[in-house]
Design a protein around this motif. Sequence first.
Motif, short mmCIF file in Angstrom:
data_model
loop_
_atom_site.label_atom_id
_atom_site.label_comp_id
_atom_site.label_asym_id
_atom_site.label_seq_id
_atom_site.Cartn_x
_atom_site.Cartn_y
_atom_site.Cartn_z
N LYS A 50 13.85 35.83 52.83
CA LYS A 50 14.07 35.22 51.53
C LYS A 50 13.14 35.81 50.47
CE LYS A 50 14.69 30.80 51.51
NZ LYS A 50 14.45 29.35 51.55
N ASN A 51 11.94 36.21 50.90
CA ASN A 51 10.96 36.77 49.97
C ASN A 51 10.94 38.30 50.00
OD1 ASN A 51 9.88 34.31 48.95
ND2 ASN A 51 8.91 33.99 50.93
N ASN A 52 11.99 38.91 50.53
CA ASN A 52 12.15 40.36 50.55
C ASN A 52 11.02 41.05 51.32
OD1 ASN A 52 13.65 42.62 50.05
ND2 ASN A 52 12.80 43.00 48.04
N ILE A 53 10.71 40.50 52.49
CA ILE A 53 9.70 41.07 53.38
C ILE A 53 10.40 41.38 54.70
CG2 ILE A 53 7.53 40.65 54.61
CD1 ILE A 53 6.82 38.69 52.37
N GLY A 54 10.14 42.53 55.26
CA GLY A 54 10.76 42.92 56.52
C GLY A 54 10.22 42.12 57.69
N PRO A 55 10.91 42.16 58.83
CA PRO A 55 10.45 41.42 60.01
C PRO A 55 9.10 41.90 60.53
CG PRO A 55 12.60 42.43 60.43
CD PRO A 55 12.17 42.83 59.07
N ASP A 56 8.73 43.14 60.18
CA ASP A 56 7.43 43.66 60.61
C ASP A 56 6.31 43.26 59.67
OD1 ASP A 56 8.27 45.14 58.47
OD2 ASP A 56 7.85 47.09 59.37
N GLY A 57 6.63 42.54 58.57
CA GLY A 57 5.61 42.06 57.65
C GLY A 57 5.38 42.96 56.44
N ARG A 58 6.08 44.08 56.37
CA ARG A 58 5.91 44.98 55.23
C ARG A 58 6.94 44.66 54.16
NH1 ARG A 58 5.75 50.81 57.88
NH2 ARG A 58 7.80 50.03 58.40
N ARG A 93 9.86 45.03 51.46
CA ARG A 93 11.04 45.90 51.39
C ARG A 93 11.20 46.54 50.02
NH1 ARG A 93 15.40 41.96 54.31
NH2 ARG A 93 14.54 42.10 56.40
N ASP A 94 10.27 46.32 49.16
CA ASP A 94 10.33 46.85 47.81
C ASP A 94 10.27 48.38 47.87
OD1 ASP A 94 10.22 47.29 45.11
OD2 ASP A 94 8.26 46.38 44.82
N PRO A 95 11.26 49.08 47.26
CA PRO A 95 11.24 50.55 47.31
C PRO A 95 10.07 51.16 46.55
CG PRO A 95 13.07 49.76 45.96
CD PRO A 95 12.42 48.57 46.57
N LYS A 96 9.45 50.40 45.65
CA LYS A 96 8.32 50.92 44.88
C LYS A 96 6.98 50.69 45.59
CE LYS A 96 10.69 49.88 40.58
NZ LYS A 96 10.66 49.06 39.38
N PHE A 97 7.02 50.03 46.74
CA PHE A 97 5.80 49.72 47.48
C PHE A 97 5.18 51.00 48.02
CE2 PHE A 97 3.87 48.78 51.66
CZ PHE A 97 2.81 48.01 51.23
N VAL A 98 3.87 51.17 47.77
CA VAL A 98 3.13 52.31 48.27
C VAL A 98 1.97 51.77 49.09
CG1 VAL A 98 1.79 54.35 47.65
CG2 VAL A 98 3.74 53.68 46.26
#
Length: 123
Positions: A105-113, A115-120
């Motif tokens: 729901k908060n756009n976080i992957g199951p691994d905890g990272r 999913r934002d494409p701008k995430f560095v």
Amino acid sequence: MGYLLYSFSFFALIIATGLYFTRARWVPFLPVPQYIYSRLPSSFASDMESGLSSEDFDLSANVQSGDSRRGLDAQGKRDVQKLMRTRGVGFDEARRLYTEQRFAKNNIGPDGRPRDPKFVSFS
């Protein structure tokens, strides 16, 4: 056609009014599922009694230390209990599913990272 619509509306109003004024007689006979009105536990001890504890998520230390907080989050408890009831899983599995749903729901992957494409990430 207008006369028929007016007659139907008037008849429905009469029936609804009659049901409203006699609701004390017929409402107790309606089948109501028990889980709708189950009270949620409000302390760590009652959380443990209702099955919201396990070896991996142990609340006994909170109970033994006399923790005066209200217990676990009410909405989270409700959602975890619903998952336990509907999917027939244990507390740990329901907690994992609940966490994954919250992550998604908060756009976080199951691994905890994120999913934002701008995430560095620099690691």
